[in-house]
Design a protein around this motif. Structure first.
Motif, PDB file in Angstrom:
ATOM      1  N   SER A 174       9.643  90.361 -33.813  1.00  0.00           N
ATOM      2  CA  SER A 174      10.543  90.122 -32.678  1.00  0.00           C
ATOM      3  C   SER A 174       9.866  90.511 -31.376  1.00  0.00           C
ATOM      4  O   SER A 174       9.997  89.808 -30.354  1.00  0.00           O
ATOM      5  CB  SER A 174      11.833  90.936 -32.859  1.00  0.00           C
ATOM      6  OG  SER A 174      12.531  90.520 -34.005  1.00  0.00           O
ATOM      7  N   LYS A 215       7.548  87.780 -30.306  1.00  0.00           N
ATOM      8  CA  LYS A 215       8.221  86.628 -29.686  1.00  0.00           C
ATOM      9  C   LYS A 215       8.531  86.914 -28.215  1.00  0.00           C
ATOM     10  O   LYS A 215       8.330  86.058 -27.348  1.00  0.00           O
ATOM     11  CB  LYS A 215       9.499  86.295 -30.435  1.00  0.00           C
ATOM     12  CG  LYS A 215       9.262  85.755 -31.845  1.00  0.00           C
ATOM     13  CD  LYS A 215      10.596  85.508 -32.562  1.00  0.00           C
ATOM     14  CE  LYS A 215      10.350  85.004 -33.984  1.00  0.00           C
ATOM     15  NZ  LYS A 215      11.626  84.788 -34.708  1.00  0.00           N
ATOM     16  N   GLU A 264      16.957  88.062 -30.338  1.00  0.00           N
ATOM     17  CA  GLU A 264      16.189  88.914 -31.247  1.00  0.00           C
ATOM     18  C   GLU A 264      16.860  90.265 -31.479  1.00  0.00           C
ATOM     19  O   GLU A 264      16.361  91.091 -32.242  1.00  0.00           O
ATOM     20  CB  GLU A 264      14.766  89.131 -30.705  1.00  0.00           C
ATOM     21  CG  GLU A 264      13.940  87.867 -30.600  1.00  0.00           C
ATOM     22  CD  GLU A 264      13.724  87.201 -31.947  1.00  0.00           C
ATOM     23  OE1 GLU A 264      13.677  87.931 -32.973  1.00  0.00           O
ATOM     24  OE2 GLU A 264      13.603  85.966 -31.981  1.00  0.00           O
TER      25      GLU A 264
END
Length: 410
Positions: free
Chosen positions: A197, A200, A221
């Motif tokens: 996460s 990202k 997320e």
């Protein structure tokens, strides 16, 4: 010689022998003064041994010779009765002198024999002393070797008992360590998934022109949860590592039995370490109570005393039937540290009490005890100058008391 002269040994002495040790000139002078005429003494062969060799008879009719049977003849021109009296006196004198000389010789011979015997015994004693000295030196060497062997054997027994105790705790210790390791591993796995996460979000940062899009990605997320959860799992992991470190630290005290270095130690800390190490073994058997008073530092071998405390604690745990209690109490009194361990277990049978300190004596089932715990423990306590005593009543419990002297300046 007349038959009234006494002992047969004198018959073997001739006149020459009987005159030994006598001043012949003084004897001749005395006899001439006694008889009033010159005298002469001859041996049986006619040789003159004393006085004039040819005495004369100036008075007609007087005898000239008198017998000294069987040793010789005395000659003097005197009446017969006086000559016989002189002959008897001379024989008595000669025989007495012979006896004296013989007694003196016997005395000297006895003294010489005694001296020779004493010399022989002295030489024998010197030889014996040398043998005993060599034996003592050999014995001293053998004693040193035996002491060294005993010390090595004792060390092996200490090590064997320590390994047996720690081996018994191994499963519980492994469980205590595996628990934090398990959740640390789980936390690290979770943290690894959280990195995806974070990746990202990180990928958006160089190209993101709209803060709203970044916020949307943040919410998608669930980064707020991740942030909080990361704090929690990190704190939990740190706590787990501290728990593992504490277990390892507590075990460290039981891995130094073969070291000879002594140090200043706080026995209360050592008791807590022992209780922590044995926590899994006690769980479900006994409630542990610590009543630890203020103690001075003790100059001791912590590893060995830790072994004593662990052995006593495990014995108490084995004595528990249903859920019981084990209470530790420490105090400093009369310049001694006193440690008392009471349990509410089944106690010790009266018939077993005289044997509890015997090596390899155990009432446990085969495979559950070496019978060395109390024997080794008492030896360790005595090596510290202390005493270990046990009082117990069947179905009531046992009290173990350890008293250790604190030297001034410790």
């Amino acid at each position: 010689m007349d038959t009234d002269t006494g002992h047969d040994f004198e018959r073997d002495l001739n006149l020459q022998d009987l005159l030994l040790g006598i001043d012949k000139q003084r004897l001749a002078t005395a006899l001439q003064a006694l008889l009033g005429a010159p005298i002469a003494i001859f041996d049986p062969r006619g040789a003159c041994l004393l006085g004039a060799s040819e005495p004369t008879n100036d008075i007609p009719g007087l005898p000239l010779y008198g017998e000294l049977e069987p040793i010789g003849t005395i000659a003097a021109a005197v009446p017969q009765d006086r000559l016989k009296a002189a002959a008897d006196l001379l024989k008595l004198l000669l025989h007495t002198n012979a006896r004296y000389l013989m007694a003196s010789d016997l005395h000297l011979q006895t003294q010489q024999d005694d001296f020779d015997e004493l010399q022989r015994r002295h030489n024998a004693l010197e030889q014996s002393e040398q043998r005993y000295k060599a034996l003592a030196e050999n014995l001293e060497l053998r004693v040193k070797q035996q002491v060294q062997t005993i010390e090595q054997t004792q060390l092996k027994l200490y090590e064997a008992e320590k390994l047996a105790s720690v081996g018994r705790l191994a499963a519980g210790i492994a469980h205590e360590i595996n628990n934090p390791i398990g959740f640390i591993r789980s936390n690290l796995t979770t943290a690894t998934s959280y990195l995806a996460s974070l990746d990202k979000i990180g990928a958006l940062l160089p190209t993101c022109q709209d803060i709203a899009a970044l916020k949307t990605a943040w919410q998608r997320e669930d980064m707020d949860f991740i942030r909080q959860d990361m704090r929690d799992i990190l704190a939990e992991s740190i706590s787990g590592t501290e728990r593992i470190a504490a277990i390892v630290k507590d075990l460290k005290g039981f891995s130094r039995v073969d070291e000879t270095e002594w140090e200043e130690a706080d026995l209360n800390v050592l008791i807590r370490q022992v209780c922590n190490v044995a926590a899994a073994e006690l769980r479900g058997k006994a409630e542990l109570q610590l009543d630890l008073g203020a103690l001075p530092l003790l100059h001791c071998h912590p590893g060995e005393l830790g072994q004593v405390f662990l052995s006593i604690l495990l014995n108490a745990a084995d004595a528990m039937g249903a859920q019981g209690s084990i209470r530790w109490r420490t105090a400093f009194q009369d310049n001694r540290i006193v440690i008392e361990v009471r349990d509410t277990g089944r106690g010790i049978a009266e018939a077993d009490m005289p044997h509890i300190f015997d090596p390899f004596f155990t009432t446990k089932e085969v495979g559950k005890g070496m019978g060395l715990g109390l024997s080794v423990s008492r030896n360790i306590v005595q090596a510290h100058g202390g005493e270990l005593t046990i009082a117990s009543r069947p179905n009531t419990g046992t009290r173990v008391t350890i008293s250790l002297p604190v030297k001034p300046g410790s």
